[in-house]
Design an enzyme around this catalytic site. Structure first.
Site, PDB file in Angstrom:
ATOM      1  N   SER A 219       0.847  -1.206   0.000  1.00  0.00           N
ATOM      2  CA  SER A 219       0.000   0.000   0.000  1.00  0.00           C
ATOM      3  C   SER A 219       0.873   1.242   0.000  1.00  0.00           C
ATOM      4  O   SER A 219       2.012   1.216   0.491  1.00  0.00           O
ATOM      5  CB  SER A 219      -0.874   0.029   1.253  1.00  0.00           C
ATOM      6  OG  SER A 219      -0.094   0.363   2.385  1.00  0.00           O
ATOM      7  N   ASP A 220       0.355   2.345  -0.549  1.00  0.00           N
ATOM      8  CA  ASP A 220       1.014   3.616  -0.285  1.00  0.00           C
ATOM      9  C   ASP A 220       0.816   3.881   1.211  1.00  0.00           C
ATOM     10  O   ASP A 220      -0.051   3.281   1.862  1.00  0.00           O
ATOM     11  CB  ASP A 220       0.467   4.753  -1.141  1.00  0.00           C
ATOM     12  CG  ASP A 220       1.462   5.929  -1.195  1.00  0.00           C
ATOM     13  OD1 ASP A 220       2.349   6.002  -0.322  1.00  0.00           O
ATOM     14  OD2 ASP A 220       1.355   6.768  -2.105  1.00  0.00           O
ATOM     15  N   TRP A 221       1.631   4.785   1.739  1.00  0.00           N
ATOM     16  CA  TRP A 221       1.657   4.975   3.196  1.00  0.00           C
ATOM     17  C   TRP A 221       0.300   5.485   3.709  1.00  0.00           C
ATOM     18  O   TRP A 221      -0.124   6.572   3.350  1.00  0.00           O
ATOM     19  CB  TRP A 221       2.813   5.887   3.564  1.00  0.00           C
ATOM     20  CG  TRP A 221       4.086   5.136   3.868  1.00  0.00           C
ATOM     21  CD1 TRP A 221       4.895   5.341   4.950  1.00  0.00           C
ATOM     22  CD2 TRP A 221       4.686   4.057   3.137  1.00  0.00           C
ATOM     23  NE1 TRP A 221       5.942   4.445   4.933  1.00  0.00           N
ATOM     24  CE2 TRP A 221       5.845   3.639   3.843  1.00  0.00           C
ATOM     25  CE3 TRP A 221       4.366   3.347   1.978  1.00  0.00           C
ATOM     26  CZ2 TRP A 221       6.670   2.596   3.423  1.00  0.00           C
ATOM     27  CZ3 TRP A 221       5.182   2.315   1.555  1.00  0.00           C
ATOM     28  CH2 TRP A 221       6.306   1.955   2.276  1.00  0.00           C
ATOM     29  N   PHE A 222      -0.362   4.661   4.477  1.00  0.00           N
ATOM     30  CA  PHE A 222      -1.699   4.956   5.042  1.00  0.00           C
ATOM     31  C   PHE A 222      -2.809   4.966   3.981  1.00  0.00           C
ATOM     32  O   PHE A 222      -3.842   5.601   4.173  1.00  0.00           O
ATOM     33  CB  PHE A 222      -1.699   6.288   5.815  1.00  0.00           C
ATOM     34  CG  PHE A 222      -0.697   6.314   6.937  1.00  0.00           C
ATOM     35  CD1 PHE A 222      -0.904   5.570   8.090  1.00  0.00           C
ATOM     36  CD2 PHE A 222       0.468   7.064   6.832  1.00  0.00           C
ATOM     37  CE1 PHE A 222       0.033   5.584   9.124  1.00  0.00           C
ATOM     38  CE2 PHE A 222       1.410   7.083   7.853  1.00  0.00           C
ATOM     39  CZ  PHE A 222       1.192   6.340   9.006  1.00  0.00           C
ATOM     40  N   ALA A 223      -2.591   4.264   2.873  1.00  0.00           N
ATOM     41  CA  ALA A 223      -3.624   4.251   1.822  1.00  0.00           C
ATOM     42  C   ALA A 223      -4.711   3.207   2.088  1.00  0.00           C
ATOM     43  O   ALA A 223      -5.727   3.197   1.412  1.00  0.00           O
ATOM     44  CB  ALA A 223      -2.995   3.988   0.458  1.00  0.00           C
TER      45      ALA A 223
END
Ligand code: BGC
Length: 663
Positions: A219-223
């Site tokens: 995932s992108d960071w906190f996505a």
């Protein structure tokens, strides 16, 4: 503990969630862990001292947009290798790069991190970069999947895109880059047709089943909004660790919202990612010295800067008296973010020095310097304009250094307009009015509007965000030691209002990709004039193209031609091959780039160039048949020095899947 069967359900749930910001879970040392770090133009690792986090200095490479402007596959590979070596020095297993999002909108705050408005250039350059990094044994994370083409509201907005446009424009660079077998892909924040990128089951399936992607999806960071849902869709690893998401995941598993099959698939792929990364490094390590890595950065800058305009003033005559103005020429250690885009890709320069006036003096020029105007933000604008003008009036050539920087181009926000700050535009105009000759050196990561000043100056060098050593490269280009060979990989429109996306109405939260395939030159080709077209870039050499011959070779067409250098300087020339379908059965853009090469041609020499067009280069995505289809018909092959400068033309006919060349 390396096998899936050895993990309990609890451990699997934990494993697919990441350990902290930058590592995978290791169960207190029972399992190897991998470390990830940004990318793409230098390594951004952090260290903690007395509770304070700082970024560790690293070699700062030119922005990706400069790399793309080289159109040089070998340089992209070489930059990847040097970055891998940087990773070894900091024990990083995966570099969070490269990003291949299409430059759909010139305002995108992150365009400096991306390659192009064209999927073939973006895909091919990224593929070479990945081969460079992974060939050295370090993994990459290809990002941001998918349709993250603006930063404003990136966490929420939905990109509404039709299937054909997805296939031909937005998936395509990922598809090409996947040929280099990236170990991981990062999903983006946004939604695609209403579905969060972290839950994009359909897209993940295309990646795995059609593009041959065999790595892990991160995932992108906190996505991640819902860990169970994203795991069910096939997102393998959530980063970074989020205690709330993890607690919810456990509850959702208990409630039957995550199947064992999906959990095993994700956990299995995280395990494979860890062992694959460790295996790739076996017997390998850093090869290049820091000095050699810096040299790779300079080599990219040397071929990636684009000479946009030159009415004879460049190269400068030996020993000329120069008036350099604009803070970008020598911003000082504390202001290096004027020379880079902002956000996760920003690198702490290992050698925080940039001094163009000094580099020009070293090359024998008489140089007067006045910073005059600085940051592209009102609170930083500093004027000693009069001094700049006086210096300009008593010099042979004025060099005005202007640009954007991390305050203007950054992650999580878009530019509001494409102009430079008004004070910078005024500096250029006034200096030009007082100078015998004026050269503008432009430091930016994306297209800039130049209507207020481009016609007033004799030359424009687009230096991009040049990275460490970029000052010496600019001095070498201005003095003629380096013959410029970069070409634009995005169109520079006259006005933002000319852009295909500008007139489209989008609702809050929804971006309609109504322009469809007509992104960048595919749109301008329809008759909208641009300031500098896609593929444009000047050289100090003069190149002629001749002798086009096409040869049908089964399902391929070989394109052969000669590039001749009609000047006393050796130089490199980017040759662009476009395909146009004549009388198509479905809408097709005027022409589309399908291949490119960059031969070196000696003074007054001539070199043969050969490129191959594959069957797919003639095809479109058929929504009628859900596959790539090249219809029988006639196709024109256009060989150009830019999208607007087509030098040679030929035609082939496709009948029953076979090509014949038309005379
Ligand atoms: C960016 C990614 C980056 C990640 C980790 C995110 O905000 O979108 O490109 O890799 O942060 O820093």
């Amino acid at each position: 503990m390396k096998k899936l069967e050895e993990l309990s359900v609890q451990e699997k749930l934990r494993l697919i969630c990441g350990k902290d910001n930058w590592h995978t879970e290791d169960f207190g040392g029972k399992l190897e862990s991998i470390s990830v770090s940004d990318g793409p133009v230098g390594l951004r690792t952090m260290k903690e001292t007395d509770g304070e986090w700082t970024t560790i200095p690293a070699v700062a490479f030119p922005s990706v947009e400069v790399l793309a402007n080289t159109w040089n596959i070998e340089l992209a590979k070489g930059m990847g290798e040097a970055l891998a070596d940087e990773c070894y020095d900091r024990s990083v297993d995966i570099l969070l790069a490269p990003g291949v999002n299409i430059k759909r909108d010139a305002r995108n705050g992150r365009n400096f991190e991306y390659f192009s408005e064209d999927p073939v250039v973006a895909g091919e350059m990224a593929k070479a970069y990945i081969m460079g990094v992974q060939g050295r044994g370090i993994g990459v994370c290809l990002k941001h999947f998918l349709c993250n083409n603006l930063e404003d509201d990136r966490l929420h907005q939905s990109s509404d895109v039709d299937e054909r446009t997805l296939r031909e424009i937005y998936y395509r660079p990922f598809e090409i880059a996947c040929e280099a077998k990236p170990v991981s892909v990062m999903c983006s924040y946004n939604r695609i047709n209403g579905v969060y990128a972290s839950e994009n089951r359909k897209g993940f399936k295309v990646l795995r089943e059609e593009f041959g992607f065999d790595g892990a999806i991160i995932s992108d960071w906190f996505a991640v909004r819902n860990r169970a849902k994203s795991a069910m869709a096939g997102l393998d690893l959530e980063m970074p660790f989020s205690p709330e998401n993890y607690e919810q995941l456990k509850a959702d598993y208990e409630a039957g919202k995550l199947t064992d099959e999906a959990l095993d698939a994700c956990a299995g792929r995280v395990l494979s990612l860890i062992s694959r990364c460790k295996k790739m490094q076996e017997g390998k390590g850093a090869v290049l010295s820091v000095e050699e890595r810096k040299e790779r950065a300079r080599a990219v800058a040397a071929e990636g800067m684009v000479l946009l305009k030159n009415e004879g003033v460049l190269p400068l005559s030996e020993g000329a008296k120069l008036a350099v103005s604009g803070m970008y020429a020598a911003p000082g250690k504390e202001n290096l973010n004027m020379l880079a885009g902002g956000g996760s890709s920003q690198v702490e320069w290992l050698e925080p020095e940039f001094d163009l006036p000094a580099r020009l003096k070293e090359r024998g020029f008489a140089v007067l310097f006045e910073g005059a105007v600085g940051f592209n933000r009102p609170e930083f604008l500093r004027h000693d304009g009069r001094r700049a003008l006086l210096q300009a009036s008593e010099s042979e050539v004025s060099i005005v250094c202007v640009g954007t920087g991390a305050f203007v181009e950054y992650e999580d926000g878009d530019r509001e307009r494409l102009h430079l700050a008004l004070a910078q535009e005024r500096l250029i105009r006034e200096v030009a009015a007082h100078s015998a000759h004026t050269v503008v050196v432009l430091f930016a990561g994306a297209a800039v509007e130049m209507n207020e000043w481009a016609d007033n100056v004799d030359a424009i060098l687009f230096a991009g965000f040049p990275g460490m050593g970029g000052d010496a490269v600019i001095a070498d280009i201005l003095s003629g030691k380096i013959n410029p060979s970069g070409k634009l990989t995005e169109s520079f429109p006259y006005f933002y209002e000319d852009c295909p996306v500008c007139q489209l109405t989008s609702k809050i939260g929804v971006t309609r990709y109504k322009e469809g395939l007509d992104v960048g030159y595919r749109f301008y080709d329809g008759g909208i004039p641009v300031r500098f077209p896609f593929g444009h870039g000047l050289s100090y050499s003069a190149f002629n193209y001749s002798g086009l011959s096409l040869k049908a070779e089964g399902q391929e067409v070989a394109v052969r031609l000669f590039v001749e250098n009609d000047s006393a300087r050796a130089g490199k020339e980017v040759v662009e091959v476009y395909v146009r379908e004549c009388a198509p059965l479905v809408y097709r853009p005027q022409k589309e780039l399908k291949a490119f090469a960059k031969p070196i041609v000696s003074a007054y020499g001539s070199v043969p160039v050969e490129l191959k067009l594959k069957f797919k280069d003639f095809a479109h995505w058929s929504t009628g048949e859900d596959r790539w289809v090249a219809d029988d018909g006639v196709y024109e092959i256009l060989v150009g020095a830019s999208a607007e400068d087509i030098r040679l033309k030929g035609k082939v006919k496709l009948e029953d899947g076979k090509f014949t060349v038309l005379k």
